[in-house]
Design a protein around this motif. Structure first.
Motif, PDB file in Angstrom:
ATOM      1  N   GLY A  89       0.806  -1.210   0.000  1.00 31.24           N
ATOM      2  CA  GLY A  89       0.000   0.000   0.000  1.00 31.24           C
ATOM      3  C   GLY A  89       0.846   1.270   0.000  1.00 31.24           C
ATOM      4  N   ALA A  90       0.203   2.364   0.386  1.00 27.95           N
ATOM      5  CA  ALA A  90       0.892   3.660   0.381  1.00 27.95           C
ATOM      6  C   ALA A  90       2.100   3.658   1.315  1.00 27.95           C
ATOM      7  N   PHE A 143       4.324   1.525   1.565  1.00 26.78           N
ATOM      8  CA  PHE A 143       5.530   1.079   0.860  1.00 26.78           C
ATOM      9  C   PHE A 143       6.229   2.269   0.197  1.00 26.78           C
ATOM     10  N   ILE A 144       5.423   3.136  -0.396  1.00 24.59           N
ATOM     11  CA  ILE A 144       6.010   4.299  -1.061  1.00 24.59           C
ATOM     12  C   ILE A 144       6.671   5.203  -0.028  1.00 24.59           C
ATOM     13  N   MET A 163       3.871   9.626 -10.439  1.00 26.78           N
ATOM     14  CA  MET A 163       2.728   9.558  -9.513  1.00 26.78           C
ATOM     15  C   MET A 163       1.718  10.656  -9.820  1.00 26.78           C
ATOM     16  N   ARG A 196      -0.347   9.581 -12.690  1.00 33.97           N
ATOM     17  CA  ARG A 196      -1.313   8.541 -12.341  1.00 33.97           C
ATOM     18  C   ARG A 196      -2.320   9.017 -11.295  1.00 33.97           C
ATOM     19  N   ILE A 217      -1.842  10.060  -8.194  1.00 35.69           N
ATOM     20  CA  ILE A 217      -1.611   9.571  -6.828  1.00 35.69           C
ATOM     21  C   ILE A 217      -1.002  10.699  -6.004  1.00 35.69           C
ATOM     22  N   ALA A 218      -1.690  11.053  -4.936  1.00 36.22           N
ATOM     23  CA  ALA A 218      -1.166  12.089  -4.041  1.00 36.22           C
ATOM     24  C   ALA A 218      -0.968  11.465  -2.666  1.00 36.22           C
ATOM     25  N   LEU A 219       0.245  11.500  -2.187  1.00 33.68           N
ATOM     26  CA  LEU A 219       0.509  10.918  -0.858  1.00 33.68           C
ATOM     27  C   LEU A 219       0.998  12.007   0.088  1.00 33.68           C
TER      28      LEU A 219
END
Lengths: 239, 183
Positions: B25-26, B28-29, B176, B179, B181-183
């Motif tokens: 999941g997040a 890991f990033i 990211m 795609r 994806i905002a973390l």
């Protein structure tokens, strides 16, 4: 016209067997090969199934490979072997007299020229739209490129993913939360493989798609790219 | 997942296979980012890669020495560049030299870190040029190998690693963003 299912003991083989059994298909023989305790890539117990609807039915971990094989064929041979190129397998495939082999092996194993020279076409379902996505783990590269998923059934030749393509189909990206390695990837490969074999039973021939050129090879996806691919799926848990 | 497990140990001797990596999941990033920040923290000011130099003394074309081959690849020899991509993806190593069929001249000669840096320069340039994911893939793997060696680097190589860590982060952040994806 005789069909042999040459299956490693993997969740993917489980998916193939369930897809064929689900279509009411019958095959003439099955060879299940495994060496207990050996850790071949792709060998694993299916985890718990995700409770998420998908466009293609996911394999049911509660139905064992052997249970499905029993419904598919009355002739099942189990061979203790770690590699598809074990001499005992070569003998068994030759003795089967198969006209078509459905192949579902362990990761990273190439079918030897000796097996391929027996004469029956070996069908392999590659999880990628060929020739654009040739190589390993291409499902993730395809998702990263926003192209959904693709499967190509090819007739194996000595060079990787370079045999004639006999069927191709595009599939939507899986919903977020669905395991790809063991569920969705297996399910879409099984879906097209089962349809391809059903068509062969009907027509008695394979219809190669014309040569569509070449493209670059892909290699095992880096875990970071895999995570970006999965987190980018609609509804991905990116928070 | 609190640890990023792919950039530790002697990855030249025992390379990662990256087969069937677990989904974390997040987190890991976040773990990957933290790992790279830990590596980058003590490094000096970044120094970007030098341009290709096809006339390095003593390393003329035809010798099969990687120091020369990498310069050729960086200078635009696409076939050679792809040969390095393939070689690194399969073996996760850069050997000192390659002969016919791009086979290592000596399979044991694979510990020259300057070659790994020049390979990283090449992979970064390939990704920058066409944004092909397969080039980012090999770049990430090459930097895993180098980051695992970060405590053994000279000051010069440390500065080059500082540049790569920043450059890699920009490439990943860009992907990211693309795609969504905002973390």
């Amino acid at each position: 016209m005789s069909i042999l299912f040459l299956a490693a003991n993997t969740p993917r083989s489980q998916a193939y067997a369930q897809a064929m059994a689900g279509r009411g298909m019958k095959i003439d023989a099955a060879i299940l090969f495994d060496r207990p305790g050996a850790g071949q890539p792709g060998k694993a117990d299916l985890p718990s199934p995700p409770d998420i609807p998908t466009s293609v039915p996911l394999p049911d971990p509660g139905i064992t490979l052997m249970q499905s094989l029993v419904t598919l064929s009355r002739q099942i041979q189990q061979i203790e072997a770690e590699s598809v190129n074990d001499p005992e397998i070569l003998t068994a495939v030759r003795d089967s007299g198969a006209d078509l082999v459905i192949y579902s092996g362990y990761g990273g194993q190439l079918v030897s020229p000796g097996l391929l020279a027996l004469g029956a076409p070996f069908l392999h379902a590659h999880s990628g739209w060929l020739p654009d996505y040739r190589g390993s783990t291409t499902v993730y590269y395809s998702l990263l490129a926003g192209e959904g998923c693709g499967v190509s059934v090819i007739q194996l030749v000595a060079a990787i993913d370079q045999g004639p393509i006999v069927a191709r189909r595009r599939y939507p990206a899986p919903p977020a939360g669905v395991d790809i390695d063991y569920f969705y990837d297996s399910a879409i490969r099984a879906d097209l493989m089962a349809d391809t074999v059903a068509a062969w039973i009907e027509d008695g021939r394979l219809a190669p798609i014309e040569d569509l050129g070449t493209a670059a090879d892909y290699y095992v996806v880096h875990p970071l790219l895999k995570h970006i691919a999965l987190l980018g799926l609609d509804g991905g848990d990116a928070d | 997942m609190s640890n990023y497990p792919y950039a530790t140990g002697d990855l030249i001797e025992k390379p990662n296979t990256y087969f069937y990596s677990q989904f974390g999941g997040a987190a890991f990033i976040a773990a990957w980012r933290a790992s790279r920040v830990r590596v980058g923290g003590p490094l000096p000011e970044p120094v970007p890669p030098l341009p290709a130099n096809k006339s390095k003394p003593g390393t003329g074309e035809g010798t099969g020495q990687s120091v020369a081959l990498l310069e050729q690849a960086l200078a635009g020899d696409g076939e050679l560049a792809e040969a390095f991509v393939k070689k690194f993806e399969i073996h996760k190593r850069v050997h000192d030299g390659y002969g016919p069929g791009f086979r290592a001249l000596d399979r044991r000669s694979r510990n020259d870190l300057t070659l790994y840096f020049r390979a990283a320069d090449l992979f970064a340039a390939l990704y920058d040029d066409g944004h092909a994911l397969r080039h980012l893939n090999v770049y990430l793997k090459c930097l895993d190998t180098i980051c695992a060696m970060s405590s053994r680097l000279t000051a010069d190589l440390s500065a080059r690693l500082a540049w790569h860590v920043g450059h890699e982060r920009e490439a990943v952040d860009g992907l990211m963003d693309k795609r969504g994806i905002a973390l």
